[in-house]
Each structure stands twice: as C-alpha cells, then as structure tokens.
Design a protein around this motif. Structure first.
Motif, PDB file in Angstrom:
ATOM      1  N   LEU A  83      39.373  41.112  44.986  1.00  0.00           N
ATOM      2  CA  LEU A  83      40.614  41.023  45.200  1.00  0.00           C
ATOM      3  C   LEU A  83      41.509  42.024  44.154  1.00  0.00           C
ATOM      4  O   LEU A  83      41.480  41.447  42.974  1.00  0.00           O
ATOM      5  CB  LEU A  83      41.394  39.580  45.314  1.00  0.00           C
ATOM      6  CG  LEU A  83      40.501  38.363  46.011  1.00  0.00           C
ATOM      7  CD1 LEU A  83      41.093  37.285  45.973  1.00  0.00           C
ATOM      8  CD2 LEU A  83      40.182  38.794  47.364  1.00  0.00           C
ATOM      9  N   ASP A  84      42.126  42.858  44.873  1.00  0.00           N
ATOM     10  CA  ASP A  84      42.988  44.025  43.959  1.00  0.00           C
ATOM     11  C   ASP A  84      44.100  43.246  43.875  1.00  0.00           C
ATOM     12  O   ASP A  84      45.129  43.505  44.812  1.00  0.00           O
ATOM     13  CB  ASP A  84      42.794  45.340  44.499  1.00  0.00           C
ATOM     14  CG  ASP A  84      43.482  46.344  43.636  1.00  0.00           C
ATOM     15  OD1 ASP A  84      44.086  45.814  42.691  1.00  0.00           O
ATOM     16  OD2 ASP A  84      43.497  47.500  43.793  1.00  0.00           O
ATOM     17  N   TYR A  85      44.707  42.818  42.705  1.00  0.00           N
ATOM     18  CA  TYR A  85      46.141  42.381  42.627  1.00  0.00           C
ATOM     19  C   TYR A  85      46.998  43.309  42.489  1.00  0.00           C
ATOM     20  O   TYR A  85      48.339  43.003  42.155  1.00  0.00           O
ATOM     21  CB  TYR A  85      46.243  41.263  41.365  1.00  0.00           C
ATOM     22  CG  TYR A  85      45.825  39.895  41.558  1.00  0.00           C
ATOM     23  CD1 TYR A  85      46.736  38.896  41.868  1.00  0.00           C
ATOM     24  CD2 TYR A  85      44.371  39.468  41.945  1.00  0.00           C
ATOM     25  CE1 TYR A  85      46.415  37.447  42.106  1.00  0.00           C
ATOM     26  CE2 TYR A  85      44.227  38.256  42.255  1.00  0.00           C
ATOM     27  CZ  TYR A  85      45.112  37.378  42.194  1.00  0.00           C
ATOM     28  OH  TYR A  85      44.851  35.940  42.738  1.00  0.00           O
ATOM     29  N   ASN A  86      46.702  44.443  42.199  1.00  0.00           N
ATOM     30  CA  ASN A  86      47.708  45.683  42.304  1.00  0.00           C
ATOM     31  C   ASN A  86      48.281  46.193  43.521  1.00  0.00           C
ATOM     32  O   ASN A  86      49.030  47.091  43.689  1.00  0.00           O
ATOM     33  CB  ASN A  86      47.040  46.770  41.228  1.00  0.00           C
ATOM     34  CG  ASN A  86      47.005  46.560  39.935  1.00  0.00           C
ATOM     35  OD1 ASN A  86      47.833  45.382  39.241  1.00  0.00           O
ATOM     36  ND2 ASN A  86      46.307  47.060  39.216  1.00  0.00           N
ATOM     37  N   SER A  87      47.601  45.502  44.518  1.00  0.00           N
ATOM     38  CA  SER A  87      47.905  46.391  45.870  1.00  0.00           C
ATOM     39  C   SER A  87      48.005  45.063  46.913  1.00  0.00           C
ATOM     40  O   SER A  87      47.475  44.042  46.763  1.00  0.00           O
ATOM     41  CB  SER A  87      46.825  47.246  46.261  1.00  0.00           C
ATOM     42  OG  SER A  87      45.406  46.527  46.240  1.00  0.00           O
ATOM     43  N   LEU A  88      48.543  45.584  48.079  1.00  0.00           N
ATOM     44  CA  LEU A  88      48.569  44.330  49.218  1.00  0.00           C
ATOM     45  C   LEU A  88      47.153  44.642  49.869  1.00  0.00           C
ATOM     46  O   LEU A  88      46.618  45.532  49.984  1.00  0.00           O
ATOM     47  CB  LEU A  88      49.867  44.805  50.011  1.00  0.00           C
ATOM     48  CG  LEU A  88      51.123  45.073  49.469  1.00  0.00           C
ATOM     49  CD1 LEU A  88      52.192  45.754  50.433  1.00  0.00           C
ATOM     50  CD2 LEU A  88      51.676  43.281  49.231  1.00  0.00           C
ATOM     51  N   GLY A  89      46.928  43.421  50.568  1.00  0.00           N
ATOM     52  CA  GLY A  89      45.833  43.445  51.549  1.00  0.00           C
ATOM     53  C   GLY A  89      45.258  42.104  51.843  1.00  0.00           C
ATOM     54  O   GLY A  89      46.010  40.811  51.675  1.00  0.00           O
ATOM     55  N   ASN A  90      44.237  42.221  52.502  1.00  0.00           N
ATOM     56  CA  ASN A  90      43.618  40.760  52.928  1.00  0.00           C
ATOM     57  C   ASN A  90      42.360  40.703  52.440  1.00  0.00           C
ATOM     58  O   ASN A  90      41.251  41.477  52.499  1.00  0.00           O
ATOM     59  CB  ASN A  90      43.610  40.818  54.470  1.00  0.00           C
ATOM     60  CG  ASN A  90      42.683  39.587  54.927  1.00  0.00           C
ATOM     61  OD1 ASN A  90      42.610  38.876  54.309  1.00  0.00           O
ATOM     62  ND2 ASN A  90      42.472  39.619  56.192  1.00  0.00           N
ATOM     63  N   PRO A  91      42.124  39.734  51.367  1.00  0.00           N
ATOM     64  CA  PRO A  91      40.828  39.583  50.797  1.00  0.00           C
ATOM     65  C   PRO A  91      39.376  39.543  52.020  1.00  0.00           C
ATOM     66  O   PRO A  91      38.342  39.644  51.326  1.00  0.00           O
ATOM     67  CB  PRO A  91      40.815  38.166  49.998  1.00  0.00           C
ATOM     68  CG  PRO A  91      42.073  37.483  50.584  1.00  0.00           C
ATOM     69  CD  PRO A  91      42.668  38.641  51.293  1.00  0.00           C
ATOM     70  N   GLU A  92      39.747  38.863  52.797  1.00  0.00           N
ATOM     71  CA  GLU A  92      38.666  38.606  53.983  1.00  0.00           C
ATOM     72  C   GLU A  92      38.119  39.876  54.513  1.00  0.00           C
ATOM     73  O   GLU A  92      36.811  40.058  54.801  1.00  0.00           O
ATOM     74  CB  GLU A  92      39.122  37.739  55.165  1.00  0.00           C
ATOM     75  CG  GLU A  92      39.738  36.516  54.719  1.00  0.00           C
ATOM     76  CD  GLU A  92      40.068  35.674  55.883  1.00  0.00           C
ATOM     77  OE1 GLU A  92      39.992  36.017  57.082  1.00  0.00           O
ATOM     78  OE2 GLU A  92      40.607  34.682  55.579  1.00  0.00           O
ATOM     79  N   VAL A  93      38.590  40.978  54.264  1.00  0.00           N
ATOM     80  CA  VAL A  93      38.099  42.369  54.776  1.00  0.00           C
ATOM     81  C   VAL A  93      37.317  42.800  53.654  1.00  0.00           C
ATOM     82  O   VAL A  93      36.703  44.067  54.073  1.00  0.00           O
ATOM     83  CB  VAL A  93      39.121  43.249  55.484  1.00  0.00           C
ATOM     84  CG1 VAL A  93      39.881  42.726  56.379  1.00  0.00           C
ATOM     85  CG2 VAL A  93      40.329  43.795  54.038  1.00  0.00           C
ATOM     86  N   HIS A  94      37.089  42.445  52.544  1.00  0.00           N
ATOM     87  CA  HIS A  94      36.386  43.159  51.498  1.00  0.00           C
ATOM     88  C   HIS A  94      35.344  42.209  50.966  1.00  0.00           C
ATOM     89  O   HIS A  94      34.963  42.194  49.981  1.00  0.00           O
ATOM     90  CB  HIS A  94      37.455  43.350  50.156  1.00  0.00           C
ATOM     91  CG  HIS A  94      38.574  44.106  50.476  1.00  0.00           C
ATOM     92  ND1 HIS A  94      38.332  45.425  51.029  1.00  0.00           N
ATOM     93  CD2 HIS A  94      39.834  43.925  50.511  1.00  0.00           C
ATOM     94  CE1 HIS A  94      39.610  45.896  51.191  1.00  0.00           C
ATOM     95  NE2 HIS A  94      40.476  44.870  50.895  1.00  0.00           N
ATOM     96  N   THR A  95      34.793  41.293  51.702  1.00  0.00           N
ATOM     97  CA  THR A  95      33.765  40.566  51.600  1.00  0.00           C
ATOM     98  C   THR A  95      32.482  41.374  51.475  1.00  0.00           C
ATOM     99  O   THR A  95      32.135  41.754  52.420  1.00  0.00           O
ATOM    100  CB  THR A  95      33.712  39.273  52.469  1.00  0.00           C
ATOM    101  OG1 THR A  95      34.886  38.509  52.316  1.00  0.00           O
ATOM    102  CG2 THR A  95      32.477  38.501  52.050  1.00  0.00           C
ATOM    103  N   THR A  96      31.594  41.088  50.303  1.00  0.00           N
ATOM    104  CA  THR A  96      30.159  41.625  50.450  1.00  0.00           C
ATOM    105  C   THR A  96      29.168  40.785  50.064  1.00  0.00           C
ATOM    106  O   THR A  96      29.405  39.982  49.428  1.00  0.00           O
ATOM    107  CB  THR A  96      30.278  42.678  49.175  1.00  0.00           C
ATOM    108  OG1 THR A  96      31.421  43.747  49.136  1.00  0.00           O
ATOM    109  CG2 THR A  96      29.060  43.479  49.023  1.00  0.00           C
ATOM    110  N   HIS A  97      28.168  40.823  50.956  1.00  0.00           N
ATOM    111  CA  HIS A  97      26.792  40.139  50.680  1.00  0.00           C
ATOM    112  C   HIS A  97      26.063  40.726  49.433  1.00  0.00           C
ATOM    113  O   HIS A  97      25.469  41.792  49.617  1.00  0.00           O
ATOM    114  CB  HIS A  97      26.216  39.964  52.281  1.00  0.00           C
ATOM    115  CG  HIS A  97      24.685  39.300  51.861  1.00  0.00           C
ATOM    116  ND1 HIS A  97      23.606  40.082  51.474  1.00  0.00           N
ATOM    117  CD2 HIS A  97      24.528  37.922  52.058  1.00  0.00           C
ATOM    118  CE1 HIS A  97      22.670  38.821  51.682  1.00  0.00           C
ATOM    119  NE2 HIS A  97      23.245  37.727  51.719  1.00  0.00           N
TER     120      HIS A  97
END
Length: 546
Positions: free
Chosen positions: A294-308
């Motif tokens: 989760l990049d705290y310097n930018s807006l976004g949705n953490p769910e779209v950056h999940t990696t296995h």
C-alpha cells in the motif's frame, strides 16, 4: 430503491454503476456497485490516501472519477475502476462539491480562501480561477444546467449564476428553509431541504411565481442528489480516443487533452516514467501467501495490488532498508526467504535460512551492524544473523516460563526492546530492555491484561538531524498477544488464526537522510496447529548490498 450502506454522502451514477463516499468508524472509502445487483457487485475503489472526501463527479466520456478532499486540500481524479489515481494542481484549499461540464472540459467547485468562493478550472486542473467571490456562506449543492449555461448553488438560499455574462440572481426572494443539495433536469429544479428532510421541486422558468412541490420526505437529511438520463450523456467525440497517453488522459477542451501520471511518476512526452530515487512510504500487509503493498503517498485501492508469493504462510517480516529487501519467515516450511521490493509484484522469493528455525514470531533489522534479529518463541531465545557473512549467534535464552513475542531493535542506543509473555495462564506480559549483545537485561513494563485483550506496545526512535546518523524511525505495535477465550476460538477458522504482519518503509526526501520507516504489527498470537516440516535443501543466498 433504498440501498443498504453505512453513512454515505456524495453520489453519482453513470448508467451502470452508482458511486458514493462511505464513512464507517472513522474510515472513508469511495465505493461503487451496480443497481440491479447491489450486494454482490459492491466494491471499494479508493480507500488509501483519503482524509475527508466530498462529492463525486463522473467523467462519463473519459471514464474518470473526480472527487474533492477538504483535509488534503486537493481535487483528485481516478479511473472509474479505481486502478489509477492522481491529484490535480488546481490551487484548491478546501474544495467541496466538485461538478463537471464534461462536454466542454470544465470543472467547478466550492472553496475557502480566507473567504467563501466558487472556482473553476479545466478538467486537468489547469487555468484555475475564481468564478464567484461574493458569497455570504460556504456554497453547497453545485449543479450545472449545461444547455442553458447556468450554475445553481446554495448560499443561504438557492442562487443562479449565468456562466456567459458572469451575472447571478436568487431563485427565491426570501431565504427558504435550509436547502443543501441541488439537481437540475430540463425545466425542473430539485433540492434537498434539511428542515423537513425532504426533496422539493420547482419550475425553473417561472421561479418564485410557480408552486413548490414536495417530492419525497425521508427520516434523515439528504446530503447529495444526482439525476441520470441518457439524454444528458450525448454521444460526442472523445479526444482521448486518439491520444497516446501511457496512464491517464484528461479532457481539456472539445478537441484537446492532457496526459497525467500517478504519484511517483513524471511525464516525458506522453509517457509516465518513475522518478529517479523515488522511495514511497508504503505498507506491506501479508496473510497466508498473499501480500499487498500500500503506497501511502498516493491514492488507490490496496485490493488491486495483491501478489501471491511462492511461500507457505507468512508469520514474521522485517525490512532491510540498505538493500530495499523484505525478509519473510515462512511458518509452514520453517524457512526465512527474501525478496527485493523491485520484484514485489513477481512474488518470487529466494531462500535465506533453512536450518534451526522452530517458531519465529518476529524479526527486526539493525542497519548499523547489517544484522537480522530473530525472535524464536518455540526455542525461547533471540538469535542474530549477519547479512554479510550469514554467521549466526545465540544472543539470549529465556526461561521456560518466558515466551518472547515481539522485538524492537534500537541501534543508536545499543539496545532492543522485547515483549515477553511471562504467564500464559494469567495473561501477564512484560517489556524488557536487553543490550544488542544479549547483556544487561532490564525490566521496563509488567502488565496484567486479563481484562484488556488488546494492549498496544509502542516504541518510537526518531532520527537525528545530522546526515551521519542514519537511524531509521521505528514503530512497533503488538496487539492481541493473549490466547482467545474458548467461545471465541470456535468462531475462528485456521486461516483467521494466521497473524497479519505489516511493514512500512520510506525514504526521507533529502539526499543526506535516506532512512526508512518501519511499522511492524503482529496480531493474534494464538497457537497454530503443528504443521508437517518439509525437507528443503539448503542453498540460500542473500542479496548484494546496494
């Protein structure tokens, strides 16, 4: 149709999805869902980087979502699926009620610059200017009547502003109760009245001489309204269709566009490239074998950056700010693996340590000695590993009735803080100070938490201002160190018993202060069932120091 949401405000609709701002227990998120299947299609678009988001406006032509944030003093734009966001440079201070004229590439919003204003700019944030500065109060309910070139808003009463001549007038001669939100369609004006919790209407052509009608009355105030009709979404040419922007394409006029980049990237021509030496403040969350950054310097949705990741189950993490590397203890395979943050989205880790690990519950990195400290609850001791030589040493062995659960290394002081469970039956914990060489143990805090199941143990080590003192700031939080009651255990699956681990790193902006911040959170330290050990050949190597 009444939708089941928590406190919601700011609403819009594009014919497929309804969008809204949702507030719950102090957290904000921008959501969307399909009206015909609301419960199953509900999804979070933006949840990171928000502080006080306001109204939502949809760029239905370009596929973008605009919203304001009063606390951040920003107007932001994201793709309608939340996959990419950026902040616009608009000279906004406390923006609210952003509204769009999509056909002409213009946006309007209410603001406060030592006095209430209504401002306007192009949809890429350029050419900001004050449109109305003769307001009595902070304006609310901005709504556009695009075919007739009118802007409606509330300033004690409902006001009308002619965009071509820059002249305004009141729709009603007298202040009318408490209007708040406005919508306009064809010859009718709709507004919400907070005195009666109702939506009322009037014919805009005849104004005060026509009869006001009560459309609906509700139990609570109405914060926002949006009117959707296909006629409002005329099929016009989208200049972004022929643009070659690598990330975001924002409409400026009927024929021109601007390319835009997410935070941390710069525009070169039409392409966005990563900034040199850009090190964002980010949080890494791990559960099972899945990790989110989760990049705290930018807006976004953490769910779209999940990696296995190619591991069994994460149980502890530590961040090496020298190599920009994350170390992970795999509780299923009993190994420590590592991955460079530049390869995070690939999810391919490398073996570091294999032998002699039983139940690592926490780890921490010492940048001074370039060492990794390990807390092994199974063997009741603290071990240190040199990342340069891979030599290991046993630093401290605890008594059989003492179980270490968390560690915070403080290189500047030559000490570490260790949280220890000293009485499992009575749920008693203590925090001890121990030298980094394993000597000089000292009791600092002892607490009985039988009546408080969520104790937070915090330690902050701030940076020295000098460039020679490269100490990282460290915040360590440990919660739920106790075993759950029997009735609670019945409601928790094995997957939920896996603790969640979070790690944050950032670089200071100055070139002489490249410290990383680390946030380590360990929760739900409950006993996991013994899992079968796997026979893995040793061959781990550590990454080269950069």
């Amino acid at each position: 149709m009444r939708l089941n949401t928590t406190k919601a405000h700011g609403v819009s609709y594009d014919g497929t999805y309804v969008y809204w701002v949702q507030t719950e227990q102090g957290h904000q998120a921008i959501m969307r869902a399909q009206l015909d299947d609301f419960a199953k299609t509900k999804q979070v678009l933006v949840s990171i980087g928000l502080e006080d988001p306001g109204d939502i406006a949809i760029d239905w032509l370009g596929g973008h979502l605009y919203f304001s944030d009063v606390e951040r003093g920003a107007i932001s734009v994201c793709r309608t699926d939340g996959s990419m966001c950026t902040n616009l440079h608009t000279n906004a201070k406390q923006p609210r009620f952003v509204t769009l004229d999509v056909k002409n590439g213009t946006m309007y919003w209410a603001d406060w610059h030592h006095r209430p204003l209504i401002m306007m700019a192009r949809m890429d944030g350029s050419q900001p200017e004050v449109l109305i500065d003769s307001l009595h109060t902070f304006a609310t309910g901005l709504a556009l009547d695009i075919p007739n070139g009118r802007l409606y808003y509330v300033d004690k009463t409902i006001k009308v502003f002619k965009l071509d001549s820059r002249q305004g007038y009141s729709l009603f001669e007298e202040p009318f109760h408490h209007p708040y939100a406005i919508a306009v369609f064809e010859n009718t004006i709709f507004w919400s009245d907070w005195t009666s919790n109702s939506i009322q209407t009037i014919d805009k052509l005849h104004g005060p001489s026509s009869k006001r009608s009560m459309l609906i009355t509700l139990d609570t105030p109405i914060y926002d309204m949006h009117i959707y009709h296909p006629v409002l979404y005329a099929n016009i040419h989208n200049p972004c269709a022929n643009a070659t922007c690598s990330h975001l394409c924002l409409r400026v006029t009927n024929t021109t566009v601007t390319c835009a980049c997410p935070t941390g990237m710069v525009l070169h021509g039409n392409n966005c490239e990563l900034k040199e030496d850009y090190h964002p403040l980010y949080l890494v969350v791990g559960g099972g074998s899945f990790f989110s950054r989760l990049d705290y310097n930018s807006l976004g949705n953490p769910e779209v950056h999940t990696t296995h990741f190619d591991i069994g189950r994460v149980q502890a993490m530590a961040y090496d700010n020298t190599r920009d590397t994350l170390y992970i203890y795999d509780g299923q395979r009993k190994t420590i693996n590592y991955i460079n943050m530049s390869d995070f989205t690939l999810g391919i880790t490398h073996l570091f340590l294999l032998k002699g690990l039983e139940d690592i519950v926490d780890m921490d990195y010492d940048y001074v000695t370039d060492s990794l400290y390990l807390v092994d609850a199974g063997r009741h001791f603290i071990e240190v590993v040199s990342l340069r030589t891979q030599q290991r040493a046993l630093l401290f062995r605890f008594a059989e009735d003492e179980t270490p659960v968390s560690i915070c290394v403080m290189p500047d002081y030559g000490k570490m803080l260790v949280a220890i469970m000293v009485n499992e039956e009575n749920k008693i914990f203590c925090i001890d100070s121990i030298g980094l060489d394993g000597q000089d143990r000292e009791h600092l805090i002892r607490t009985d938490i039988r009546d408080n199941k969520k104790k937070q143990l915090l330690s902050v080590n701030s940076d020295d201002a000098s460039s020679d003192n490269k100490e990282k700031q460290l915040l360590s939080v440990s919660s739920d160190f106790i075993s759950l009651e029997e009735e609670e255990k019945e409601n928790i699956s094995n997957d939920n018993k896996k603790k969640q681990l979070l790690s944050v790193n950032s670089d200071d902006a100055s070139s002489d202060n490249k410290e990383k911040q680390l946030l380590s959170v360990s929760s739900d330290f409950i006993s996991l069932e013994e899992e079968e050990k796997e026979n893995i050949s040793n061959g781990g190597q550590i990454p080269e120091k950069t």
